[in-house]
Enzyme design. Structure first.
Site, PDB file in Angstrom:
ATOM      1  N   PRO A   1       0.833  -1.203   0.000  1.00 39.11           N
ATOM      2  CA  PRO A   1       0.000   0.000   0.000  1.00 39.11           C
ATOM      3  C   PRO A   1       0.874   1.262   0.000  1.00 39.11           C
ATOM      4  O   PRO A   1       1.860   1.330   0.733  1.00 39.11           O
ATOM      5  CB  PRO A   1      -0.795  -0.106   1.302  1.00 39.11           C
ATOM      6  CG  PRO A   1      -0.711  -1.541   1.711  1.00 39.11           C
ATOM      7  CD  PRO A   1       0.564  -2.081   1.144  1.00 39.11           C
TER       8      PRO A   1
ATOM      9  N   LEU B   1       4.600   1.584   5.001  1.00 33.13           N
ATOM     10  CA  LEU B   1       5.109   0.235   4.707  1.00 33.13           C
ATOM     11  C   LEU B   1       6.312   0.258   3.755  1.00 33.13           C
ATOM     12  O   LEU B   1       6.732  -0.781   3.267  1.00 33.13           O
ATOM     13  CB  LEU B   1       3.986  -0.646   4.154  1.00 33.13           C
ATOM     14  CG  LEU B   1       2.968  -1.099   5.218  1.00 33.13           C
ATOM     15  CD1 LEU B   1       1.696  -1.610   4.573  1.00 33.13           C
ATOM     16  CD2 LEU B   1       3.546  -2.176   6.119  1.00 33.13           C
ATOM     17  N   GLY B   2       6.832   1.447   3.503  1.00 33.54           N
ATOM     18  CA  GLY B   2       8.086   1.549   2.741  1.00 33.54           C
ATOM     19  C   GLY B   2       7.946   1.285   1.255  1.00 33.54           C
ATOM     20  O   GLY B   2       8.889   0.802   0.613  1.00 33.54           O
ATOM     21  N   SER B   3       6.790   1.625   0.676  1.00 34.06           N
ATOM     22  CA  SER B   3       6.592   1.305  -0.746  1.00 34.06           C
ATOM     23  C   SER B   3       7.634   1.987  -1.640  1.00 34.06           C
ATOM     24  O   SER B   3       8.141   1.368  -2.582  1.00 34.06           O
ATOM     25  CB  SER B   3       5.174   1.650  -1.193  1.00 34.06           C
ATOM     26  OG  SER B   3       4.978   3.038  -1.143  1.00 34.06           O
TER      27      SER B   3
ATOM     28  N   ALA C   1      10.995   0.222  -1.397  1.00 36.36           N
ATOM     29  CA  ALA C   1      10.945  -1.113  -2.016  1.00 36.36           C
ATOM     30  C   ALA C   1      11.028  -0.995  -3.540  1.00 36.36           C
ATOM     31  O   ALA C   1      11.728  -1.775  -4.189  1.00 36.36           O
ATOM     32  CB  ALA C   1       9.677  -1.839  -1.598  1.00 36.36           C
TER      33      ALA C   1
ATOM     34  N   ASP D   1      14.282   2.668   6.198  1.00 39.05           N
ATOM     35  CA  ASP D   1      13.466   1.929   5.217  1.00 39.05           C
ATOM     36  C   ASP D   1      14.351   1.192   4.211  1.00 39.05           C
ATOM     37  O   ASP D   1      14.196  -0.017   4.009  1.00 39.05           O
ATOM     38  CB  ASP D   1      12.542   2.881   4.432  1.00 39.05           C
ATOM     39  CG  ASP D   1      11.329   3.310   5.237  1.00 39.05           C
ATOM     40  OD1 ASP D   1      11.399   3.244   6.475  1.00 39.05           O
ATOM     41  OD2 ASP D   1      10.317   3.712   4.624  1.00 39.05           O
TER      42      ASP D   1
END
Ligand code: PMV
Length: 312
Positions: A96, A101-103, A106, A147
């Site tokens: 998300p 959440l570190g999108s 990533a 992150d």
């Protein structure tokens, strides 16, 4: 074709106090991932397709300060690639966006790995991490580096500003259930509000930050010695301190209570607070029904999304 993927991350303990020099712990979330695929294009240029953010464009069409465009320029520059080759890049993600959440990190890590491999210059993790940190700066201005490190190494990390980041190996596996309040809560705002309070009475707030730091150090010890029950208690104490720091909310407190009642060993808000996510801890040895009970209870208490991940 070359492809690479990278997990999400979540803060386990120490958010907010970490801004004031205390340590924090974060863990990878392997159930959600960003994936990047690279293959040759028959057309001139670098063609980007990122359906999750509804982006389909050739690199040069994007403004130089578009985070993805500047990430690609940074990457090609560091690999010494000029002129740019003709290629297709497809970016997809189940992480998300903008939810702690570190999108972004990533995507950066997967992009670096897929492109460097495609161009015949695969990078070791240390370099991937360094470059992903440069890209984080494009997204966030002043990122802590937590992150990109958790995501590059896909391992739990212990982080303190200005110190080299350390990865941890848990002695026992454990499970984290992430409950999303569904309420958008910009981290920037909760951090800024807390700063105003701190400016008025530094002594008071720094006392709390120091206590959070102590809890984080105990939690690190608990993880490294497989004391999962103790880790749960420390999460509960951290949540209380986050309430005192004014960054919880009735929705977060409700989810935290629901998780504890359903059998979690501990629960707390995670990340910026006010909205966003909370996390609950359960033993990895617990039955599936133990996990399901917590997941169901979180949904009944209003969680919009629940993600369960094993930390090892
Ligand atoms: O919501 P996240 O996972 O991006 O975490 C924010 C953590 C804070 O400590 C509140 C802010 C920061 O920059 O460390």
């Amino acid at each position: 074709m070359n492809s690479a993927s990278a997990p999400g991350k979540i803060i386990l303990l120490g958010e907010h106090a970490v801004v004031y020099g205390q340590p924090a712990l974060a863990v990878p979330v392997k159930q959600v991932r960003a994936t990047v695929e690279v293959w040759p294009s028959e057309y001139r240029g670098v063609w980007i397709d990122a359906p999750d953010i509804r982006l389909k464009a050739e690199l040069h069409i994007l403004s130089r300060d578009h985070p993805l465009a500047s990430s690609l320029h940074t990457l090609f520059f560091s690999l010494g690639i000029d002129p740019f080759p003709n290629l297709n890049i497809r970016i997809s993600s189940t992480i998300p966006i903008a939810s702690g959440l570190g999108s972004g990190a990533a995507v950066s890590v997967a992009l670096i790995r897929a492109l460097s491999a495609y161009l015949g210059q695969p990078m070791p993790d240390e370099e991937v991490n360094k470059l992903a940190f440069e890209m984080e700066k494009l997204y966030h201005g002043t990122p802590s580096g937590i992150d990109n490190t958790v995501i590059t190494y896909a391992r739990p990390v212990y982080f303190m500003r200005g110190k080299p980041i350390e990865t941890l190996k848990p002695r026992e596996r454990f499970t984290i259930i992430i409950g999303d309040t569904g309420l958008p809560a910009p981290t920037k705002e909760s951090v800024a509000d807390l700063r105003k309070l701190w400016e008025k009475d530094r002594h008071l707030w720094e006392g709390i930050f120091t206590e959070v730091g102590r809890i984080v150090n105990e939690a690190r010890h608990a993880i490294e010695y497989g004391k999962i029950k103790e880790l749960g208690e420390l999460m509960d104490r951290n949540h209380e301190l986050l309430q005192q720091l004014t960054v919880s909310s009735s929705e977060l407190d409700r989810l935290v209570e629901a998780a504890r009642k359903a059998g979690a060993l501990g629960a707390k808000l995670s990340g910026g607070g006010r909205g966003g996510n909370m996390i609950a801890l359960i033993d990895a040895a617990s039955s599936n029904s133990g996990v399901t009970a917590i997941e169901e209870s979180l949904k009944r208490a209003g969680a919009r999304r629940v993600i369960t991940t094993r930390v090892e």
